[in-house]
Design an enzyme around this catalytic site. Structure first.
Site, PDB file in Angstrom:
ATOM      1  N   HIS A  85      -6.446 -13.511  -7.902  1.00  0.00           N
ATOM      2  CA  HIS A  85      -7.290 -12.518  -7.247  1.00  0.00           C
ATOM      3  C   HIS A  85      -8.685 -12.590  -7.856  1.00  0.00           C
ATOM      4  O   HIS A  85      -8.845 -12.881  -9.042  1.00  0.00           O
ATOM      5  CB  HIS A  85      -6.704 -11.116  -7.403  1.00  0.00           C
ATOM      6  CG  HIS A  85      -7.270 -10.129  -6.425  1.00  0.00           C
ATOM      7  ND1 HIS A  85      -8.524  -9.571  -6.569  1.00  0.00           N
ATOM      8  CD2 HIS A  85      -6.760  -9.613  -5.282  1.00  0.00           C
ATOM      9  CE1 HIS A  85      -8.756  -8.757  -5.553  1.00  0.00           C
ATOM     10  NE2 HIS A  85      -7.705  -8.758  -4.754  1.00  0.00           N
ATOM     11  N   LYS A 143       0.844  -1.194   0.000  1.00  0.00           N
ATOM     12  CA  LYS A 143       0.000   0.000   0.000  1.00  0.00           C
ATOM     13  C   LYS A 143       0.884   1.251   0.000  1.00  0.00           C
ATOM     14  O   LYS A 143       1.982   1.206   0.543  1.00  0.00           O
ATOM     15  CB  LYS A 143      -0.914   0.008   1.234  1.00  0.00           C
ATOM     16  CG  LYS A 143      -1.747  -1.250   1.434  1.00  0.00           C
ATOM     17  CD  LYS A 143      -2.838  -1.398   0.404  1.00  0.00           C
ATOM     18  CE  LYS A 143      -3.696  -2.637   0.686  1.00  0.00           C
ATOM     19  NZ  LYS A 143      -4.795  -2.783  -0.281  1.00  0.00           N
TER      20      LYS A 143
END
EC number: 4.1.1.39
Length: 473
Positions: free
Chosen positions: A287, A168
């Site tokens: 994902h 992040k």
């Protein structure tokens, strides 16, 4: 021998596709749909209409039906059940002969089962709740490139879940700063770091630059820790050619694992990439970006357990499954149901977990369940209790949000996990004694102590939207 006469015109679907006396064959593909019919359309007709439109039927009788054995090829609605607490919908069970589908093609199965029928006017809403893939069809699919045991052998990690972290901020970092974050997390004690699903090749960080800096980070962290490390390099791309170019470059850099967004990328691309990964010895992280668009509405779409089965057939070594305790949708019973569908060789029907059919996977390898989304160290005891060892726990903000930095966040997660595994192995109740387990471990880990203080008030107390419809049978 009498010649069957062709009769033109329109007739009710139930005359051909409603077959309550039918006993499904072991080789049939079975589907359970939740159907909400239009007012005035009765259950048998609606179920038969779905069977017709998802197999051989059309809106009128056609003379070419006489050129084939329609009795063999047609789908059959063979059972109807009430949906508990919902008098507007019902469950319809439909059997499809295996020869309706191309061998090893998830694409072809979905084109029929969730194709034009979902826009059919006879139904107000339609949801594919579950599919039974017969072993005869499972064996035509390649499945996971490697599976759980082979991945453990490749990564030399046993007896515990793996630890990961999504870097992040997910977008905006330069490749060099991104690589630095990867290195710090891996050096601190994580097994994997990860590209987020929407990290591809943007102007701020082109894919080749990211791959190079990440490779350097991994090799350095491995040299310093003596452990095998990995980063899920997302090779999802605008075209298959570019996807394979990125995968090949990752292989050149000796990266152990790559990543694909299997729904936005598509089943065709995913199956091809899984075959490439098997051939090259590369692990494949999957994902599920976009899944909630199709699986969250409890009345219309595709249930996530169906997507789980499709992914295991198409191929992947990891799949995001939700966390139960984190920020994403998913109740405990349902989540444990689809986690078993990923990992076990045989999963029996269990309506209390939303599983409508027995599912036999034969010798097809299992897939690691990935718990990711809003989790932190306080969740570790519950995560281990819910998922067991064959899982990856991914702490993004729960690593990078540590007040002392990325490496400290990684160290806190590693200490917490090892403390919980040790307690579990001693026979302690993780969910009842979790607080004591973590606070005792924190006495010897200042990183864990700070993490526990930082996230002690963080909870995600939202009710699940898609609740189980438990049928009392």
């Amino acid at each position: 021998m009498a010649v069957k006469k062709y009769e033109a015109g329109v007739k009710e679907y139930r005359q051909t596709y409603w077959a309550p006396e039918y006993v499904p064959l072991d080789s049939d593909i079975l589907a359970c749909f939740k159907i909400t019919p239009q007012p005035g359309v009765d259950r048998e007709e609606a179920a038969a209409a779905v069977a017709a439109e998802s197999s051989t039927g059309t809106w009128t009788t056609v003379w070419t039906d006489l050129l084939t054995d329609m009795d063999y090829y047609k789908g059959r609605a063979y059972r109807i059940e009430d949906v508990p607490g919902d008098d507007t919908s019902f469950y319809a069970f439909i059997a499809y002969p295996i020869d309706l589908f191309e061998e090893g093609s998830v694409v072809n199965v979905f084109t029929s089962l969730v194709g034009n029928v979902f826009g059919f006017k006879a139904v107000r809403a339609l949801r594919l709740e579950d599919v039974r893939f017969p072993l005869a069809y499972v064996k035509t699919c390649n499945g996971p490139p490697h599976g759980i045991q082979v991945e453990r052998d490749k990564m030399n990690k046993y007896g515990r879940p793996m630890l990961g972290c999504t870097i992040k901020p997910k977008l905006g970092l330069s490749a060099k700063n991104y690589g630095r974050a990867v290195y710090e997390c891996l050096r601190g004690g994580l097994d994997f770091t990860k590209d987020d699903e929407n990290v591809n090749s943007q102007p701020f960080m082109r894919w080749r630059d990211r791959f190079l800096f990440v490779a350097d980070a991994i090799h350095t962290a491995e040299a310093e820790t003596g452990e095998r490390k990995g980063h899920y390099l997302n090779v999802t791309a605008p075209s298959p050619e570019e996807m394979y170019e990125r995968a090949e470059f990752a292989k050149e850099l000796n990266m152990p694992i790559i990543m694909h967004d299997f729904l936005t990328g598509g089943f065709c691309a995913n199956t091809g990439l899984a075959r490439w990964c098997r051939k090259t010895g590369t692990l494949l992280h999957i994902h599920r970006a976009m899944h909630a668009v199709v699986d969250r509405n409890p009345h219309h779409g595709i249930h996530f357990r169906v997507l789980v089965k499709a992914l295991r057939l198409s191929g992947g070594d990891h799949l995001h499954t939700g966390t139960v305790v984190g920020k994403l949708e998913g109740d405990r019973a349902s989540t444990q149901g689809w986690v078993d569908l990923l990992r076990e060789s045989f999963v029996p029907e269990d309506r209390s977990r939303g599983i409508f059919f027995d599912q036999d996977w034969g010798s097809m390898p299992g897939v690691f369940a990935v718990a990711s989304g809003g989790i932190h160290v306080w969740h570790m005891p519950s995560l281990l209790a819910i998922f067991g060892d064959d899982a990856v726990f991914q702490f993004g903000g729960g690593t990078l949000g540590h007040p002392w930095g990325n490496a400290a966040g990684a160290a806190a997660n590693r200490v917490a996990l090892e403390a919980c595994v040790e307690a579990r192995n001693e026979g302690r109740d993780l969910e009842r004694e979790g607080k004591d387990i973590l606070t005792n471990a924190a006495k010897d880990s200042p990183e864990l102590k700070i993490a526990l203080e930082t996230w002690k008030e963080i909870k995600f107390e939202f009710d699940t939207v898609d609740k189980l419809d438990v049928v009392n049978r």
